[in-house]
Design a protein around this motif. Structure first.
Motif, mmCIF file in Angstrom:
data_model
loop_
_atom_site.group_PDB
_atom_site.id
_atom_site.type_symbol
_atom_site.label_atom_id
_atom_site.label_comp_id
_atom_site.label_asym_id
_atom_site.label_seq_id
_atom_site.Cartn_x
_atom_site.Cartn_y
_atom_site.Cartn_z
ATOM 1 N N ASP A 123 -0.134 13.327 -1.248
ATOM 2 C CA ASP A 123 -1.582 13.119 -1.421
ATOM 3 C C ASP A 123 -2.055 13.399 -2.825
ATOM 4 O O ASP A 123 -3.069 12.880 -3.258
ATOM 5 C CB ASP A 123 -2.369 14.040 -0.490
ATOM 6 N N ASN B 299 0.830 -1.193 0.000
ATOM 7 C CA ASN B 299 0.000 0.000 0.000
ATOM 8 C C ASN B 299 0.869 1.250 0.000
ATOM 9 O O ASN B 299 1.526 1.557 0.970
ATOM 10 C CB ASN B 299 -0.894 -0.013 1.228
ATOM 11 N N PRO B 300 0.877 1.986 -1.125
ATOM 12 C CA PRO B 300 1.793 3.124 -1.214
ATOM 13 C C PRO B 300 1.464 4.218 -0.197
ATOM 14 O O PRO B 300 2.360 4.922 0.252
ATOM 15 C CB PRO B 300 1.610 3.618 -2.646
ATOM 16 N N ASP B 301 0.196 4.356 0.168
ATOM 17 C CA ASP B 301 -0.184 5.411 1.104
ATOM 18 C C ASP B 301 0.434 5.234 2.473
ATOM 19 O O ASP B 301 0.754 6.193 3.155
ATOM 20 C CB ASP B 301 -1.705 5.416 1.283
ATOM 21 N N ASN B 302 0.563 3.970 2.890
ATOM 22 C CA ASN B 302 0.932 3.714 4.272
ATOM 23 C C ASN B 302 2.421 3.681 4.530
ATOM 24 O O ASN B 302 2.838 3.396 5.634
ATOM 25 C CB ASN B 302 0.333 2.385 4.737
ATOM 26 N N GLN B 303 3.248 3.907 3.513
ATOM 27 C CA GLN B 303 4.679 3.853 3.787
ATOM 28 C C GLN B 303 5.372 5.176 3.532
ATOM 29 O O GLN B 303 6.583 5.263 3.559
ATOM 30 C CB GLN B 303 5.336 2.738 2.989
ATOM 31 N N ILE B 304 4.581 6.208 3.269
ATOM 32 C CA ILE B 304 5.169 7.533 3.093
ATOM 33 C C ILE B 304 4.995 8.293 4.401
ATOM 34 O O ILE B 304 3.882 8.428 4.909
ATOM 35 C CB ILE B 304 4.510 8.254 1.901
#
Lengths: 291, 282, 271
Positions: free
Chosen positions: B143, B93-98
């Motif tokens: 985002d 999940n790209p959102d959760n590792q930034i």
């Protein structure tokens, strides 16, 4: 008879700000009662906006949407009734599960419809059967299920409302090949049994090609094609220019035909492609058709 | 070729919170990954492939057996950071590792943790962003990026730490086809041009075709290990293990099954067409 | 829609204000806020407001964005403004029962309105021109003396960074879950307070579950990138005071002196 009639709808997000973006631009088409319609288009083509308009989660700036002949925004206060008739399964629907048991969660929609308890119970069990959820899972917490089971429970939650039109947005996203095939055949089975209208939004041309009667192609906020799967995929080059990818087998057929081999470029599955190639091989000494 | 990661007789069991015994997720994995290789680990959901991925940089530790990275055992507490410096992990999940709210600051996060001097971080961040083709977005907020772009930022964050190996755990599962292409292009480039060892966990066979080597995992064991050509010639076995093959491979396989003179296995459309043309013309 | 809220979003740029040190910006902001309330007559209030407007111009960020952030609390401004009309003394302009509009009341209203508006404006300057990381970094450095009292300053700053990063993500997620439940017939727009609170349960539970999942993922991603607390960490952007900070400091010292002088030489309009 058409169940949904979309008449000249347009929608622009963030009007009057610098982030203003036209999502849909003068879209019109009709969906026949009982058909299985595939919707394709790459990210940002307006397909997600379109399906949210169909069940009244968004309201168009311009144009009308007729459900069984009546404008869905005729009485804005009763838009919930429209949402019961046009069921919507979002992407990754498992993230909406919240009840203590799977049974209660599936019953959430029917409960909101104020149905009598016996009817709710029956709808829950029917929906669970359609999505292939084993009965013993119904009394478990939805958070204890596996990924694929959660997905099914969430889809059952929408099917249980017994909508006239069922919309699924990327229902197989993130599933492995077997999970994907199983889920799609359950959806197909639901459609064949209930004879309801089903709309399937997907990036996967292979999936869409396999189960849809007709395909709607969206590009830059417009509906650019609406035709049988075969007819749409035979326009492979056009699809590619819109950033869409046709199934690999269709591409192979396209390239063979460009090399002068008389195969049907509308072949959608490996089986169809295989029989096309076999056909050519059996008459390989006859003159090739002009490309 | 030089051995880089060595997995020896690895068994792994998740610890249950309520003290219940669970089954082994991995049962006897033996695997050697060489420097500079591009290995695809394929398997269906729940086959153990993601669990295996998390052993390569000491996020999970073997219940029994050993994993060594460049000679360091992952069980050695003192070497954990040295191992993670060499082996980066990109999650699904790209959102959760930034972590940070600006692209370049997120890419800098790993280097900052390693205590790299500021000027050097700046240099590495710029280079990493250029390597994944996201340099012009360096001042953007994550985002506002597409899934493929976010995933490339996550990859840049790992590259900036200058690892020798990147493990990607289903990096494309949540992306659209365009994002998937972007990520695969980036990974292939990093392997070919920068010589970074790549371990790609996936169930998309179109992606596995791009690797030098394919390892098929099911029920916590390795069932196949070979070049894509070797692995994809075993269509029946792959199907038994709930996996697909690319349509071109399947068409060729069917033709071969009928006794036609086509290669053992084809991997791309071009090869498939070539084989069919040969049949028709020949 | 929830995700339309763009409060305090960083707008990259190269203006004098952008180039200032985050610590200097935070300290100056605090000082400006104090002086907004120190100003007690129109002359001094005008001085500090104009100085703030000048800063806004220097940022070269579209004024529309400032208006947008002001819109969020417009209601608060209007409400407190109106409320203040009815308080105060002095010449009575209009009277109806206990309600009186006086000269003092009108002055109060104007003052409160301008004060809040300026406050929002100048706070927006800070959030618009400072990247979230710089901001938390600045706060971390400013608070670092508290380490003597065993306050976990680095951890607090890291929590702030993560919160800033994930607020938009969670807002978007809330939006998605709300839509999904609305599609299942959730009624969130009608009914009494209890019914409405109850209708939120199907949104809040999935939101909590997904937040925990995200937190888990993030923790793992941070571990993968060798995060080990504040010890031995370096920063890509080193904060250092520059010419821009000196210019800003001198400018505002003059403004602050002006405010005090105006307060002394002109009569106070509000208490």
């Amino acid at each position: 008879m058409s169940v949904i009639k979309v008449k000249n709808i347009s929608l622009t997000y963030g009007k009057g700000t610098s982030f203003c973006k036209t999502a849909l631009d003068d879209v019109s088409f009709e969906i026949e009662q009982g058909e299985f319609l595939g919707i394709i288009g790459h990210t940002g083509s307006g397909k997600s906006t379109l399906v949210q308009l169909l069940n009244g989660l968004l309201r168009p700036d311009k144009g009308r949407i007729l459900l069984n002949g009546r404008d869905i925004w005729e009485k804005p206060k009763q838009i919930r009734q429209v949402r019961f008739k046009v069921g919507m399964v979002f992407q990754y629907p498992e993230y909406q599960l919240f009840e203590e048991t799977v049974r209660k969660d599936i019953a959430y929609g029917p409960k909101n419809m104020d149905l009598p308890p016996e009817e709710i119970e029956k709808k829950v069990e029917d929906a669970a059967r359609f999505t292939g959820l084993r009965p013993e899972l119904l009394d478990k917490s939805p958070f204890d299920l596996s990924g694929g089971e959660k997905r099914r429970a969430a889809i059952a939650g929408v099917i249980a409302m017994d909508p006239d039109v069922l919309i699924l947005d990327e229902p197989a996203a993130g599933l492995d090949p077997l999970g994907r095939d199983a889920l799609l055949s359950e959806i197909k089975n639901y459609h064949d049994t209930r004879r309801n209208t089903v709309l399937l939004v997907s990036h996967s041309m292979e999936d869409i090609a396999r189960i849809s009667d007709r395909i709607l192609v969206m590009n830059k906020g417009k509906n650019v094609m609406l035709d049988s799967a075969k007819a749409v995929f035979s326009r492979g080059r056009e699809l590619e220019s819109m950033g869409l990818r046709v199934p690999q087998i269709t591409r192979i057929m396209m390239l063979l035909r460009e090399k002068g081999i008389p195969v049907d470029t509308g072949a959608l599955t490996v089986e169809q492609g295989f029989s096309e190639v076999l056909g050519c091989l059996s008459q390989k000494h006859s003159a090739p058709v002009r490309p | 070729m030089k051995e880089f990661i060595k997995v020896k007789d690895l068994y792994f069991k998740y610890e249950e919170e309520d003290g219940q015994e669970s089954d082994f997720a991995l049962r006897g994995i033996d695997l050697t990954i060489n420097k500079g290789e591009f290995v695809a680990v394929v398997g269906h959901n729940g086959s153990g492939k993601s669990t295996l991925a998390k052993h390569f940089n000491a996020i999970y530790l073997p219940t029994t057996g050993d994993v060594t990275v460049d000679g360091m055992n992952t069980k050695d507490d003192d070497r954990v950071f040295d191992i993670r410096k060499k082996v980066g992990l990109v999650l699904q999940n790209p959102d959760n590792q930034i972590v940070a709210g600006v692209v370049e600051e997120d890419v800098a996060f790993g280097c900052e943790n390693l205590g790299v001097p500021p000027a050097e971080i700046r240099h590495r961040v710029d280079e990493a962003l250029k390597a994944v083709d996201m340099y012009e977005y360096r001042q953007h907020s994550p985002d506002k990026l597409s899934g493929g772009q976010k995933q490339r930022v996550a990859i840049a964050g790992i590259i900036a730490m200058e690892p020798e190996c990147i493990v990607l755990d289903e990096p494309t599962a949540m992306l659209d086809p365009r994002g998937r292409d972007e990520v695969m292009e980036t990974i292939t480039k990093l392997n070919r041009e920068n010589g970074i060892t790549i371990i790609l966990i996936t169930h998309y066979m179109e992606e596995a075709v791009l690797a030098d080597r394919v390892v098929m995992v099911d029920q916590g064991r390795i069932f196949l290990d070979g070049t894509p050509r070797e692995v994809f010639s075993r269509v029946e076995l792959l199907k038994q293990h709930r996996l697909d093959v690319p349509q071109a491979t399947e068409l060729n396989y069917k033709l071969r099954g009928c006794g036609f003179d086509v290669p053992d296995s084809v991997l791309s459309e071009e090869e498939c067409i070539e084989a069919i043309m040969k049949l028709i013309k020949g | 829609m929830v995700r339309d809220i763009t409060l305090g979003q960083y707008m990259p740029g190269r203006s004098l204000v952008h180039r200032m040190d985050a610590r200097a910006k935070i300290l100056l902001l605090l000082a400006i806020i104090v002086f907004i309330f120190v100003a007690v007559n129109y002359m001094s209030l005008m001085l500090i407001t104009l100085a703030s407007m000048l800063v806004v111009l220097i940022t070269r960020i579209s004024f529309r964005l400032y208006l947008k952030s002001m819109k969020v609390i417009l209601l608060v401004i209007v409400f407190t403004g109106i409320l203040n009309i009815f308080y105060g003394s002095g010449q009575v302009y209009w009277e109806w029962g206990v309600i009186r509009i006086t000269e003092g009341g009108i002055n109060n209203a104007i003052f409160v309105t301008i004060r809040i508006a300026t406050l929002v404006l100048i706070s927006s300057v800070l959030t618009f021109t400072t990247s979230p990381t710089d901001l938390t970094d600045g706060i971390e450095r400013l608070l670092s003396p508290l380490k003597i009292f065993h306050v976990k300053v680095h951890e607090l700053a890291m929590m702030m960074t993560i919160a800033l990063r994930f607020i938009p993500v969670l807002l978007e997620e809330t939006d998605k879950i709300m839509n999904a439940q609305k599609a299942r017939g959730a009624d969130m727009e009608s009914g009494g307070i209890i019914k409405r609170v109850k209708a939120l349960v199907p949104v809040l539970i999935p939101l909590f579950v997904s937040s925990f999942r995200r937190a888990n993922d993030l923790a793992m991603a941070m571990e993968c990138r060798c995060y080990n607390g504040g010890k031995g960490r370096t920063r890509m952007k080193v904060l250092h005071f520059s010419k821009a900070d000196v210019i800003a400091l001198v400018f505002f010292l003059v403004v602050f002196a002006g405010v005090i002088l105006c307060n002394i030489y002109f009569p106070a309009t509000v208490r």
